[in-house]
Design a protein around this motif. Structure first.
Motif, PDB file in Angstrom:
ATOM      1  N   THR A   1      -3.671   8.181 -19.063  1.00 26.76           N
ATOM      2  CA  THR A   1      -4.692   8.469 -18.056  1.00 26.76           C
ATOM      3  C   THR A   1      -4.236   7.912 -16.715  1.00 26.76           C
ATOM      4  N   ALA A   2      -4.284   8.757 -15.693  1.00 27.36           N
ATOM      5  CA  ALA A   2      -3.964   8.347 -14.326  1.00 27.36           C
ATOM      6  C   ALA A   2      -5.245   8.282 -13.510  1.00 27.36           C
ATOM      7  N   LEU A   3      -5.413   7.206 -12.778  1.00 29.85           N
ATOM      8  CA  LEU A   3      -6.521   7.042 -11.841  1.00 29.85           C
ATOM      9  C   LEU A   3      -5.940   7.145 -10.432  1.00 29.85           C
ATOM     10  N   LEU A   4      -6.358   8.168  -9.702  1.00 37.40           N
ATOM     11  CA  LEU A   4      -5.801   8.466  -8.387  1.00 37.40           C
ATOM     12  C   LEU A   4      -6.888   8.297  -7.336  1.00 37.40           C
ATOM     13  N   THR A   5      -6.638   7.435  -6.353  1.00 43.33           N
ATOM     14  CA  THR A   5      -7.668   7.124  -5.369  1.00 43.33           C
ATOM     15  C   THR A   5      -7.131   7.197  -3.946  1.00 43.33           C
ATOM     16  N   GLY A   6      -7.998   7.618  -3.043  1.00 43.41           N
ATOM     17  CA  GLY A   6      -7.745   7.588  -1.608  1.00 43.41           C
ATOM     18  C   GLY A   6      -8.987   7.052  -0.921  1.00 43.41           C
ATOM     19  N   GLY A   7      -8.930   6.913   0.385  1.00 41.56           N
ATOM     20  CA  GLY A   7     -10.104   6.496   1.128  1.00 41.56           C
ATOM     21  C   GLY A   7     -10.616   5.118   0.768  1.00 41.56           C
ATOM     22  N   ASN A   8      -9.756   4.266   0.209  1.00 37.80           N
ATOM     23  CA  ASN A   8     -10.114   2.864   0.007  1.00 37.80           C
ATOM     24  C   ASN A   8     -10.535   2.273   1.355  1.00 37.80           C
ATOM     25  N   HIS A   9      -9.813   2.657   2.387  1.00 35.00           N
ATOM     26  CA  HIS A   9     -10.213   2.438   3.775  1.00 35.00           C
ATOM     27  C   HIS A   9     -10.501   3.812   4.379  1.00 35.00           C
ATOM     28  N   GLY A  10     -11.615   3.915   5.069  1.00 36.65           N
ATOM     29  CA  GLY A  10     -12.129   5.233   5.430  1.00 36.65           C
ATOM     30  C   GLY A  10     -11.423   5.950   6.546  1.00 36.65           C
ATOM     31  N   ASP A  11     -10.497   5.291   7.252  1.00 38.28           N
ATOM     32  CA  ASP A  11      -9.793   5.944   8.370  1.00 38.28           C
ATOM     33  C   ASP A  11      -8.336   6.236   8.010  1.00 38.28           C
ATOM     34  N   GLU A  12      -8.066   6.398   6.719  1.00 45.66           N
ATOM     35  CA  GLU A  12      -6.718   6.702   6.239  1.00 45.66           C
ATOM     36  C   GLU A  12      -6.771   8.031   5.485  1.00 45.66           C
ATOM     37  N   TYR A  13      -5.967   9.022   5.893  1.00 47.34           N
ATOM     38  CA  TYR A  13      -6.279  10.397   5.519  1.00 47.34           C
ATOM     39  C   TYR A  13      -5.274  11.108   4.613  1.00 47.34           C
ATOM     40  N   GLU A  14      -4.063  10.601   4.493  1.00 44.06           N
ATOM     41  CA  GLU A  14      -3.101  11.308   3.641  1.00 44.06           C
ATOM     42  C   GLU A  14      -3.555  11.360   2.191  1.00 44.06           C
ATOM     43  N   GLY A  15      -4.088  10.252   1.688  1.00 39.47           N
ATOM     44  CA  GLY A  15      -4.575  10.218   0.312  1.00 39.47           C
ATOM     45  C   GLY A  15      -5.690  11.210   0.063  1.00 39.47           C
TER      46      GLY A  15
ATOM     47  N   GLU B   1       1.884   3.322   2.033  1.00 37.54           N
ATOM     48  CA  GLU B   1       1.533   3.299   3.450  1.00 37.54           C
ATOM     49  C   GLU B   1       2.253   4.509   4.032  1.00 37.54           C
ATOM     50  N   VAL B   2       1.494   5.558   4.318  1.00 32.39           N
ATOM     51  CA  VAL B   2       2.120   6.836   4.713  1.00 32.39           C
ATOM     52  C   VAL B   2       1.625   7.215   6.105  1.00 32.39           C
ATOM     53  N   GLY B   3       2.260   6.639   7.135  1.00 22.91           N
ATOM     54  CA  GLY B   3       1.859   6.979   8.488  1.00 22.91           C
ATOM     55  C   GLY B   3       0.751   6.078   9.001  1.00 22.91           C
ATOM     56  N   GLY B   4      -0.077   6.597   9.888  1.00 24.38           N
ATOM     57  CA  GLY B   4      -1.144   5.793  10.458  1.00 24.38           C
ATOM     58  C   GLY B   4      -1.706   6.419  11.718  1.00 24.38           C
ATOM     59  N   GLY B   5      -2.333   5.565  12.521  1.00 21.37           N
ATOM     60  CA  GLY B   5      -2.929   6.036  13.762  1.00 21.37           C
ATOM     61  C   GLY B   5      -4.260   6.734  13.587  1.00 21.37           C
ATOM     62  N   GLY B   6      -4.842   6.649  12.398  1.00 17.39           N
ATOM     63  CA  GLY B   6      -6.136   7.274  12.170  1.00 17.39           C
ATOM     64  C   GLY B   6      -6.075   8.780  12.066  1.00 17.39           C
ATOM     65  N   THR B   7      -4.926   9.308  11.659  1.00 20.52           N
ATOM     66  CA  THR B   7      -4.780  10.742  11.465  1.00 20.52           C
ATOM     67  C   THR B   7      -3.687  10.981  10.435  1.00 20.52           C
ATOM     68  N   ALA B   8      -3.458  12.239  10.094  1.00 20.59           N
ATOM     69  CA  ALA B   8      -2.348  12.617   9.221  1.00 20.59           C
ATOM     70  C   ALA B   8      -1.555  13.716   9.909  1.00 20.59           C
ATOM     71  N   THR B   9      -0.271  13.746   9.651  1.00 20.77           N
ATOM     72  CA  THR B   9       0.589  14.805  10.168  1.00 20.77           C
ATOM     73  C   THR B   9       0.970  15.741   9.022  1.00 20.77           C
ATOM     74  N   ALA B  10       1.540  16.882   9.368  1.00 15.21           N
ATOM     75  CA  ALA B  10       2.012  17.796   8.329  1.00 15.21           C
ATOM     76  C   ALA B  10       3.033  17.097   7.432  1.00 15.21           C
ATOM     77  N   LYS B  11       3.902  16.308   8.039  1.00 19.07           N
ATOM     78  CA  LYS B  11       4.945  15.618   7.272  1.00 19.07           C
ATOM     79  C   LYS B  11       4.344  14.557   6.367  1.00 19.07           C
ATOM     80  N   SER B  12       3.412  13.736   6.887  1.00 14.64           N
ATOM     81  CA  SER B  12       2.864  12.655   6.065  1.00 14.64           C
ATOM     82  C   SER B  12       1.999  13.204   4.934  1.00 14.64           C
ATOM     83  N   ALA B  13       1.233  14.273   5.197  1.00 14.09           N
ATOM     84  CA  ALA B  13       0.429  14.885   4.133  1.00 14.09           C
ATOM     85  C   ALA B  13       1.326  15.470   3.047  1.00 14.09           C
TER      86      ALA B  13
END
Length: 335
Positions: free
Chosen positions: A55-69, A214-226
Motif C-alpha cells: 500500500t502506498a500513501l501519496l500526499t501533497g498540500g502538507n503546506h498549502g502553497d506548494e503545488y507540484e504534489g 522539494e520540487v521548485g518553489g515560489g508559490g507556483t509550479a512550472t511545466a518542468k516541475s509538475a
C-alpha cells in the motif's frame, strides 16, 4: 498511551478501505463555524485497491502553497485504474486542505503547520485532528509514503527527491532506493533543522518507508516541475510493484546536507540580492547574498557568506527578508 490519543477520531472517510476498485470521496471533519453551524472540512481522497500487494500513501498540500504534489496527485487520482494496480494506493492531494484552499503555508483556521503537528490530537485544533487521523488511521495502512513538498511562497529549490539518514539502516536503504527510482534531477540525503512534530518522523518511527521532495518553489509550479512530480510518483509506484512497468530512469545528481553549516540565516532585515543562482558551485567564504538596509541609502550591505564548499540548493524567494529568515541552503555533491 495518552488517554486523549485513545479517543476516536472525529474524521470519517466516505471511502471503504476494504473494498476493491477505485473510489473518490472525502475525509469529512466536522467543523462548526459562523457560516455553517454543522459544517465540515471535506478533504478529497482517492482509494484504489486491486488484490494483494503493498500500500502506498501519496500526499501533497502538507503546506498549502506548494503545488507540484497536488497537480501530480489530482492527475493520478483521475487516471489510475484498478486493473493497473496490485495492492492499494491512497491519494490525498491536499493534506492541509484549508491551507491549500487559502494558498497559505499554514491553516487559516488555526494557523496550524501540518508538518509540525504530529502525532496530532483527536480533540485538538482542526490541523491536529487531521494529523491524528493520518497518524492512527492512514499511516498504519501504508508500506511506502511519498509526501510532496516544494518551496512555497518563501523558498525556491533545486528539484530533488529526498530521504533521511536513519538509525535503521535497512529502512534507510529502502528509502534511498525509492529516491533513486523517483529519478528527480537531484537526489538528496536530507537534514532537517526542526524535525519535531513532522509527518516524516511519524512515518519513519512506525517503520514505514518515507520519501519526500522539494520540487521548485515560489508559490507556483512550472511545466518542468509538475512533469518531474508526475513522472516521479509513477516511478515510485512501479518500484514498489504496485503498478507494472519499468521505472523511467534518468540522470540524477546526489547531494548531501551533512550538518547545520548548510543553512544561512538573515540577522537583519532588508532587500536581498542573490549573488549566485541555484545549482551554482560555491567555495567556503564566498559571498552568496547581500542584504541592503531599506531605511537609509549609502550603507554597505550585509554580506552572507558560505561556510562550506558546495552548491546552492535552496534560496529565499521574496525580495525582502526579515531577521531569522533562511536565505540560503548549501549541499555537497556526492556523485
Amino acid at each position: 498511551m495518552n488517554e486523549t490519543r485513545l479517543r476516536p477520531s472525529p474524521i470519517s472517510a466516505t471511502v471503504d478501505f476494504a473494498a476493491e476498485g477505485v473510489q473518490h470521496g472525502f475525509l469529512r471533519l466536522p467543523y462548526s463555524r459562523d457560516d455553517s453551524a454543522w459544517g465540515s472540512v471535506m478533504i478529497p481522497i482517492t482509494f484504489v485497491r486491486n488484490g494483494k500487494g503493498p500500500t502506498a500513501l501519496l500526499t501533497g498540500g502538507n503546506h498549502g502553497d506548494e503545488y507540484e504534489g497536488p497537480i501530480a496527485l489530482f492527475d493520478l487520482a483521475r487516471s489510475l485504474k484498478p486493473e493497473e494496480v496490485s495492492g492499494a494506493v491512497i491519494i490525498v492531494p491536499a493534506m492541509n486542505y484549508p491551507a491549500f484552499l487559502a494558498g497559505t503555508r499554514t491553516s487559516p483556521i488555526d494557523k496550524g503547520n501540518m508538518n509540525r503537528s504530529f502525532p496530532g490530537r483527536p480533540d485538538g485544533t482542526v490541523t491536529e485532528k487531521i494529523a491524528d487521523y493520518f497518524q492512527r488511521t492512514l499511516l498504519p495502512m501504508a508500506d511506502i509514503v511519498l509526501d510532496f513538498h516544494s518551496g512555497g511562497k518563501t523558498l525556491d529549490f533545486l528539484p530533488f527527491c529526498a530521504a533521511h539518514i536513519l538509525p535503521n539502516k535497512q529502512q534507510e536503504q529502502k528509502a534511498f532506493d525509492f529516491v533513486t527510482a523517483f529519478a528527480a534531477p537531484y537526489s538528496m540525503k536530507m537534514l532537517e533543522i526542526d524535525a519535531v512534530g513532522m509527518y516524516d518522523t511519524a512515518a519513519e518511527e512506525m517503520g514505514r518507508i518515507f520519501i519526500t521532495t522539494e520540487v521548485g518553489g515560489g508559490g507556483t509550479a512550472t511545466a518542468k516541475s509538475a512533469a518531474i512530480a508526475k513522472r516521479g510518483v509513477i516511478n515510485v509506484l512501479r518500484h514498489a510493484g504496485i503498478v507494472a512497468g519499468a521505472v523511467d530512469t534518468g540522470p540524477t545528481t546526489w547531494l548531501d546536507m551533512p550538518d547545520g553549516r548548510c543553512f544561512s540565516f538573515a540577522e537583519e532585515g532588508g532587500l536581498i540580492e542573490a549573488v549566485i543562482d541555484l545549482g551554482d558551485v560555491v567555495t567556503e567564504g564566498a559571498v552568496i547574498a547581500r542584504i541592503y538596509s531599506t531605511g537609509r541609502t549609502g550603507e554597505a550591505p550585509r554580506e552572507i557568506r558560505a561556510v562550506m564548499d558546495g552548491i546552492l540548493c535552496a534560496r529565499h524567494f521574496p525580495g525582502l527578508v526579515k531577521p531569522g529568515d533562511c536565505v540560503a541552503v548549501m549541499a555537497t555533491v556526492t556523485s
